[in-house]
Write an enzyme that holds these catalytic residues in place. Structure first.
Site, PDB file in Angstrom:
ATOM      1  N   HIS A 228       0.820  -1.210   0.000  1.00 51.50           N
ATOM      2  CA  HIS A 228       0.000   0.000   0.000  1.00 51.50           C
ATOM      3  C   HIS A 228       0.858   1.266   0.000  1.00 51.50           C
ATOM      4  O   HIS A 228       0.342   2.383   0.083  1.00 51.50           O
ATOM      5  CB  HIS A 228      -0.904  -0.033   1.243  1.00 51.50           C
ATOM      6  CG  HIS A 228      -2.018   0.955   1.229  1.00 51.50           C
ATOM      7  ND1 HIS A 228      -2.179   1.923   2.209  1.00 51.50           N
ATOM      8  CD2 HIS A 228      -3.042   1.137   0.364  1.00 51.50           C
ATOM      9  CE1 HIS A 228      -3.244   2.647   1.948  1.00 51.50           C
ATOM     10  NE2 HIS A 228      -3.791   2.205   0.835  1.00 51.50           N
ATOM     11  N   LYS A 230       3.305   4.422  -1.080  1.00 48.13           N
ATOM     12  CA  LYS A 230       3.311   5.402  -2.176  1.00 48.13           C
ATOM     13  C   LYS A 230       4.492   6.332  -1.943  1.00 48.13           C
ATOM     14  O   LYS A 230       4.367   7.354  -1.243  1.00 48.13           O
ATOM     15  CB  LYS A 230       2.000   6.191  -2.201  1.00 48.13           C
ATOM     16  CG  LYS A 230       0.742   5.331  -2.208  1.00 48.13           C
ATOM     17  CD  LYS A 230      -0.451   6.110  -1.706  1.00 48.13           C
ATOM     18  CE  LYS A 230      -1.669   5.241  -1.540  1.00 48.13           C
ATOM     19  NZ  LYS A 230      -1.553   4.227  -0.477  1.00 48.13           N
ATOM     20  N   ASP A 235      17.120  10.665  -7.259  1.00 46.56           N
ATOM     21  CA  ASP A 235      18.542  10.928  -6.983  1.00 46.56           C
ATOM     22  C   ASP A 235      18.901  10.731  -5.518  1.00 46.56           C
ATOM     23  O   ASP A 235      19.892  11.299  -5.026  1.00 46.56           O
ATOM     24  CB  ASP A 235      18.927  12.348  -7.419  1.00 46.56           C
ATOM     25  CG  ASP A 235      18.881  12.528  -8.933  1.00 46.56           C
ATOM     26  OD1 ASP A 235      18.946  11.502  -9.645  1.00 46.56           O
ATOM     27  OD2 ASP A 235      18.755  13.672  -9.401  1.00 46.56           O
ATOM     28  N   HIS A 407      -9.274  11.201   2.013  1.00 52.95           N
ATOM     29  CA  HIS A 407      -8.349  10.079   1.855  1.00 52.95           C
ATOM     30  C   HIS A 407      -7.012  10.354   2.538  1.00 52.95           C
ATOM     31  O   HIS A 407      -6.119   9.510   2.532  1.00 52.95           O
ATOM     32  CB  HIS A 407      -8.138   9.806   0.359  1.00 52.95           C
ATOM     33  CG  HIS A 407      -7.438   8.519   0.064  1.00 52.95           C
ATOM     34  ND1 HIS A 407      -6.124   8.450  -0.358  1.00 52.95           N
ATOM     35  CD2 HIS A 407      -7.867   7.229   0.128  1.00 52.95           C
ATOM     36  CE1 HIS A 407      -5.779   7.188  -0.557  1.00 52.95           C
ATOM     37  NE2 HIS A 407      -6.810   6.425  -0.266  1.00 52.95           N
ATOM     38  N   LYS A 409      -4.110  10.671   5.248  1.00 55.04           N
ATOM     39  CA  LYS A 409      -3.710   9.830   6.377  1.00 55.04           C
ATOM     40  C   LYS A 409      -2.669  10.614   7.173  1.00 55.04           C
ATOM     41  O   LYS A 409      -1.467  10.484   6.952  1.00 55.04           O
ATOM     42  CB  LYS A 409      -3.144   8.505   5.883  1.00 55.04           C
ATOM     43  CG  LYS A 409      -4.081   7.794   4.872  1.00 55.04           C
ATOM     44  CD  LYS A 409      -3.276   7.123   3.790  1.00 55.04           C
ATOM     45  CE  LYS A 409      -4.094   6.736   2.587  1.00 55.04           C
ATOM     46  NZ  LYS A 409      -5.339   6.074   2.788  1.00 55.04           N
ATOM     47  N   ASP A 414       0.278  18.037  19.285  1.00 55.46           N
ATOM     48  CA  ASP A 414       0.726  19.256  19.990  1.00 55.46           C
ATOM     49  C   ASP A 414       1.295  20.318  19.052  1.00 55.46           C
ATOM     50  O   ASP A 414       2.041  21.205  19.496  1.00 55.46           O
ATOM     51  CB  ASP A 414       1.781  18.908  21.060  1.00 55.46           C
ATOM     52  CG  ASP A 414       1.167  18.241  22.284  1.00 55.46           C
ATOM     53  OD1 ASP A 414      -0.076  18.173  22.355  1.00 55.46           O
ATOM     54  OD2 ASP A 414       1.937  17.790  23.148  1.00 55.46           O
TER      55      ASP A 414
END
Length: 489
Positions: A228, A230, A235, A407, A409, A414
């Protein structure tokens, strides 16, 4: 032929319950012997008992322990051993970095010690971080970074669609590869089936391509475990991470007519080494030809900013010795003294996470949780609803995002430390999938994250305990029924 078949049918009608009962008992014992989470154990036993035959099929497809877990654990151990000497060499520098971070954010810095001790990531300071809201902000910079690559491009994505943006990215990768840039691309075979089929037919491609955990008839039992992640590493210096896959769906406006709210981060600096190692670990679990990280992939980076931005990576997979991503987040939640702001499209928390959030709220910390008002999975959405009442009762603020599909996440603690990556707050992300997230400490960045959270609240509806408890009985019943399946989702 009939004279042979008829006795078999008669036997099954009279005695068929015996082999079926043995099969059921065998599966139940297998689940118990595997020492699963008790909640998950009960859920699977209920499924196979109350959904005859289909329950066994579901268990075969989605319930069995990953048959390659032992292999993945061995690979993880081997890779940890390879990195052990490097971690030992860097120990003084890492300790200095952690002291520096502690002087700015106090005991919230403990998560960086945790990641160091688990050999997941060194804490790095020489980084520049840029918040990217939605695909319309990410992709122009992303394409520019690919165009400017001078040595290598490493991409690892769950979904890589062959639509407008996907074709544009793929064409650019082919162009850069033909110009001598080393291009490696990993996609999840379940998340990107069209690209996998396309690349298998394209014999003249200069891109080094691998489909992660190919789904075949013989591997159906393993198809529940997906990559899952991404991430992009250009470089060994310029990196991208977040919830945004390569697809037109993530760019607003889009042909789907659905506003897609997501978050990604561009990171430039020393943490590129950790991104590179993360990609290298994934590549080593495919059939791709291995490469040596010392062949120009790890860079000593010049100073990129006057403001030190601490960044580390938390990653986990089915072969991990523990749910590292969940544990990393729990450390910060436990140290929170002012506020916790969470965004997730799927909220099916472990007992540990639910307890941590309720305890923090009860102790006076402002805990804000934002989830989609309408999810993309009916069962998951109702399972999520079943977890909200106890949180609301203990003082957690819950917001249902109504502007579109949330979508993102993300977590901000704080206003001092932020988590951005691919990790949903659910069982799948914590225990099943290959996941990764960046742990970022930078006041300006965290302020922008908090500001965006406030903007998203304007497109959300807050729900309250007194109202949520008045929902119709049949809706609460559906929520409870879906919750039985929650640990399996």
């Amino acid at each position: 032929m009939q004279e042979y078949v008829q006795p078999v049918i008669q036997f099954l009608e009279q005695w068929g319950y015996i082999p079926m009962s043995i099969m059921y008992i065998g599966v139940a014992l297998t689940i118990l012997i595997e020492n699963r989470n008790p909640t998950k154990t009960i859920s699977w036993v209920l499924v196979i008992v109350f959904i005859p035959f289909l329950g066994l099929v579901l268990y075969y497809l989605f319930g069995q322990k990953f048959s390659k877990v032992k292999k993945m654990k061995r690979i993880n151990q081997e890779q940890t051993l390879r990195l052990k000497k490097e971690f030992q060499r860097l120990e003084p520098l890492m300790q200095w970095s952690i002291r520096n971070i502690h002087s700015k954010i106090g005991d919230l810095s403990r998560v960086y010690s945790y990641l160091k001790n688990e050999k997941l990531s060194t804490p790095t300071l020489n980084n520049e971080v840029t918040l990217l809201v939605n695909g319309e902000e990410k992709f122009p910079l992303f394409l520019q970074s690919l165009e400017e690559a001078k040595h290598s491009i490493h991409l690892e994505y769950y979904i890589f669609d062959l639509d407008n943006i996907g074709t544009k990215v793929l064409d650019l990768l082919e162009k850069r590869a033909s110009e001598g840039i080393i291009v490696r691309l990993i996609v999840d075979s379940f998340g990107s089936p069209k690209l996998v089929r396309y690349m298998r037919k394209k014999k003249d491609s200069k891109i080094q391509f691998q489909a992660f955990l190919p789904v075949t008839f013989t591997s159906l039992a393993n198809s529940n475990y997906r990559n899952h992640r991404k991430i992009a590493v250009i470089d060994g210096f310029t990196c991208y991470i977040g919830g945004i896959n390569i697809s037109d769906r993530y760019i607003n406006p889009n042909e789907f007519g659905l506003y897609w709210r997501d978050t990604s981060v561009k990171v430039v600096g020393n943490v590129g080494t950790m991104f590179q190692i993360s990609f290298w670990n994934s590549w080593n679990q495919t059939d791709g030809e291995s490469f040596n990280l010392t062949d120009g992939y790890l860079r000593e980076t010049p100073k990129v900013t006057d403001q030190l931005s601490a960044v580390a990576l938390a990653s986990s997979d089915p072969g991990s010795v523990g749910p590292f991503n969940m544990e990393a987040l729990l450390i910060s939640i436990g140290e929170a003294s002012e506020s916790i702001k969470l965004c997730t499209p799927y909220f099916i928390p472990s007992e540990e996470l639910a307890t941590a959030l309720k305890t923090a709220a009860a102790a006076g910390v402002q805990v804000d949780l934002m989830i989609p008002a309408a999810g993309d999975s009916w069962i998951v959405q109702h399972a999520t609803y079943s977890y909200l009442k106890p949180l609301l009762e203990r003082g957690v603020n819950v917001y249902l995002y109504e502007k579109g599909f949330l979508h993102a996440k993300t977590s901000i603690i704080d206003g001092k430390i932020a988590y951005v990556g691919t990790v949903n707050l659910d069982f799948r992300s914590f225990y099943i999938n290959y996941e990764v997230q960046a742990v970022i400490s930078n006041r300006d960045f965290c302020k922008k994250m908090e500001d965006q959270f406030e903007i998203d609240k304007q497109g959300s509806r807050q729900i309250y305990f007194k109202d949520w408890g008045k929902r119709k009985a049949w809706k609460r019943g559906v929520d409870s029924l879906c919750r039985l399946l929650a640990p399996l989702l």
